[in-house]
Design an enzyme around this catalytic site. Structure first.
Site, PDB file in Angstrom:
ATOM      1  CE  LYS A   1      -2.070   2.674   3.029  1.00 41.96           C
ATOM      2  NZ  LYS A   1      -2.152   3.909   2.202  1.00 41.96           N
TER       3      LYS A   1
ATOM      4  CG  ASP B   1       0.247   8.772   0.843  1.00 41.64           C
ATOM      5  OD1 ASP B   1      -0.241   9.551  -0.002  1.00 41.64           O
ATOM      6  OD2 ASP B   1       0.013   8.850   2.054  1.00 41.64           O
TER       7      ASP B   1
ATOM      8  N   GLY C   1       6.705   5.467   8.391  1.00 44.74           N
ATOM      9  CA  GLY C   1       5.731   6.515   8.644  1.00 44.74           C
ATOM     10  C   GLY C   1       5.919   7.103  10.033  1.00 44.74           C
TER      11      GLY C   1
ATOM     12  CD  GLU D   1      13.782   4.744   7.977  1.00 46.40           C
ATOM     13  OE1 GLU D   1      13.812   5.780   7.303  1.00 46.40           O
ATOM     14  OE2 GLU D   1      14.520   3.773   7.759  1.00 46.40           O
ATOM     15  CG  LEU D   2       8.466   4.218  13.603  1.00 47.81           C
ATOM     16  CD1 LEU D   2       8.117   3.787  15.008  1.00 47.81           C
ATOM     17  CD2 LEU D   2       7.297   3.987  12.649  1.00 47.81           C
TER      18      LEU D   2
ATOM     19  CD  GLU E   1       9.106  13.654  12.154  1.00 48.19           C
ATOM     20  OE1 GLU E   1       9.961  13.239  11.347  1.00 48.19           O
ATOM     21  OE2 GLU E   1       8.186  12.937  12.587  1.00 48.19           O
TER      22      GLU E   1
END
Length: 524
Positions: free
Chosen positions: A188, A190, A239, A261-262, A393
């Site tokens: 999936k 974006d 994300g 991975e954030l 962030e």
């Protein structure tokens, strides 16, 4: 005030209606759709089919059927279509750069970074897959008596969820090692940036990848996110930290693995012996690449008090000389933000900080004259802990700059965050830079570079510490995460249990003595 801004009008859409229809036909969809707009203009760019929970189920069924035959091939055979893909991808560079610019709004030089990442990463894994996935001889229980091999079996079908900011770096970059490891993928991307991913899927199929092996679904995460997780054998996600926690909670009851991975609030340290001209130029790239919409970009600049004023003056000058634009060429140094929500967040963070006493050094406002989602590259000082800009962030072209007095203070302040994704150190003494880097709580550290040195080192792992993620992409870990380690040990010459005519106590003494001998001669 910025004095050297420039813009050009973007060219017409790089894809015809027929080309878009051919690409979007690769989405598993029962007829739903959504319109995506071009960030440069705000005008409609394409209609993207959307998927339902039933579509996700169908995608997994097709993927599982295709994966069985794919897993029977050797790693070298699986690498063949990927190697052909690299050749075709390199030959059609301008096509994919045009698409990336139109759907993300990024400058062409930042689209080119994605192009390089996909080219080099795909080539790395295609070359390394046979060795990484081949059977490994391991030390047996006892010399000669036990032969042990470590095998790598594919997980099955990988559920892949990738973001809009670097759609093919994350989408293709994470999918290729999963495929080479013998898996199928239900992916999936974006919806905003689905076209570039679909273009790569179509090209991979042209190069010989079985059509059903890389399935694409699109749509609202609230509708299809859970079905993707519930049917996957492993989840790979890039994300936000908030979404990563939700995925981990949903994967836990099924006992499936995941890599995440954030987010990040990445620091750059400028030591007193740094080359300030290079550091200022490097900070522009580190802070404002892709308009700051990069998980590993720098949002906090820590500068030694002895060089603070000189560095800030040089950084301000470099920032104010930047060229912003939407042309499909390499002239612009920064493009547009991608979503209205990003523009809103950036504006809110800057306005709140200034209202609370922060000093605006450069930038600080939207630029609707350039396009609906443009925002000036922005530098602030005097940012305090009560401001959202300090710890949260921002994910935009905004950086706050702070003084420090000692190396220890710089390290402490750099580590004073719940995140730990990327960091940067600037010094003329490379050995010192590496020592400081080793003290930073970040998955990647760059010395005299902002992010590119580590990002482009595909043979080394990349990922986050603390709240910035779990697991690693790139390097051996980036492929082996998609496999199950299996040990096959064969016994020969005699059984491990005591022989029938030997008392077990005697057998235990013999084995104890054997261990002592093995240790003495370093055989164990």
């Amino acid at each position: 005030m910025l004095t050297a801004m420039a813009t050009q009008t973007a060219s017409p859409s790089p894809l015809s209606d027929a080309a878009i229809a051919k690409l979007t036909a690769l989405v598993t969809s029962d007829g739903g759709s959504t319109v995506i707009n071009a960030p440069f203009t705000g005008e409609p760019l394409a209609v993207i089919p959307t998927s339902s929970a039933e579509d996700v189920e169908n995608a997994y069924a097709k993927a599982r059927a295709a994966q069985r035959a794919w897993a029977e091939l050797s790693p070298a055979e699986r690498a063949e279509p990927v190697l052909r893909f690299v050749d075709a991808f390199l030959a059609r560079r301008d096509e994919i750069l045009d698409i990336l610019q139109w759907e993300t709004g990024k400058a062409r030089r930042h689209a080119f970074e994605e192009f390089l990442d996909v080219s080099l990463g795909s080539l790395y894994y295609a070359r390394k897959a046979p060795k990484l996935l081949g059977a490994k001889r391991r030390q047996g229980a006892f010399p000669l008596m036990v032969k042990t091999r470590e095998l790598r079996q594919p997980k099955g079908v990988i559920g892949m969820i990738t973001p809009w900011n670097y759609p093919i770096s994350m989408g293709v970059g994470d999918t290729v090692p999963a495929l080479l490891a013998g898996n199928a993928v239900v992916h999936k991307p974006d919806t905003q940036t689905a076209l570039s991913v679909l273009w790569c899927v179509a090209l991979m199929i042209e190069c010989g990848l079985p059509k059903d092996l890389w399935q694409i679904v699109a749509g609202d995460p609230a509708e299809i996110g859970d079905p993707i997780i519930e049917a996957a054998d492993y989840i790979a996600f890039t994300g936000s930290t908030r979404a990563g926690r939700q995925i981990a909670a949903k994967a836990a009851p099924r006992l499936i693995g995941y890599s995440l991975e954030l987010g990040g609030k990445n620091p750059m340290i400028v030591l007193e012996d740094a080359d300030l001209k290079l550091a200022a130029r490097g900070a522009v790239r580190a802070c404002f690449s892709n308009a700051g919409q990069l998980c590993i970009s720098i949002e906090r600049l820590l500068v030694h008090e002895k060089v603070f004023d000189d560095f800030l003056a040089a950084f301000k000058a470099e920032t104010e000389a930047m060229k912003l634009g939407s042309a499909l060429d390499f002239d612009a140094q920064m493009g547009s933000l991608t979503h209205q929500r990003q523009l809103d967040t950036v504006s809110a963070h800057v306005e709140q900080a200034v209202a609370a006493g922060a000093t605006l050094v450069a930038g600080g406002k939207a630029r609707p004259d350039l396009g609906p989602l443009f925002y000036e590259p922005t530098i602030l000082t005097d940012v305090t802990t009560d401001m959202d800009l300090c710890a949260g962030e921002t994910f935009g072209p905004v950086v706050s700059v702070y003084r420090f007095a000692t190396e220890d203070e710089a390290v402490t302040r750099a580590n004073d965050t719940s995140y730990g994704l990327n960091a940067s150190v600037w010094t003329r003494d490379l050995a010192r830079g590496r020592r400081v880097g080793a003290r930073l709580q970040a998955g990647t550290v760059n010395v005299n570079e902002g992010y590119g040195a580590a990002m482009a080192s595909h043979d080394a792992p990349m990922g986050g510490m603390k709240q910035s993620g779990v697991g690693r992409r790139h390097g051996a870990e980036g492929m082996l995460r998609y496999t199950e380690a299996q040990t096959v040990a064969s016994q020969q010459f005699m059984e491990l249990d005591a022989p029938a005519n030997v008392p077990y106590a005697k057998y235990a003494d013999l084995l104890t003595g054997a261990i002592k001998t093995l240790k003495r001669f370093h055989l164990k």
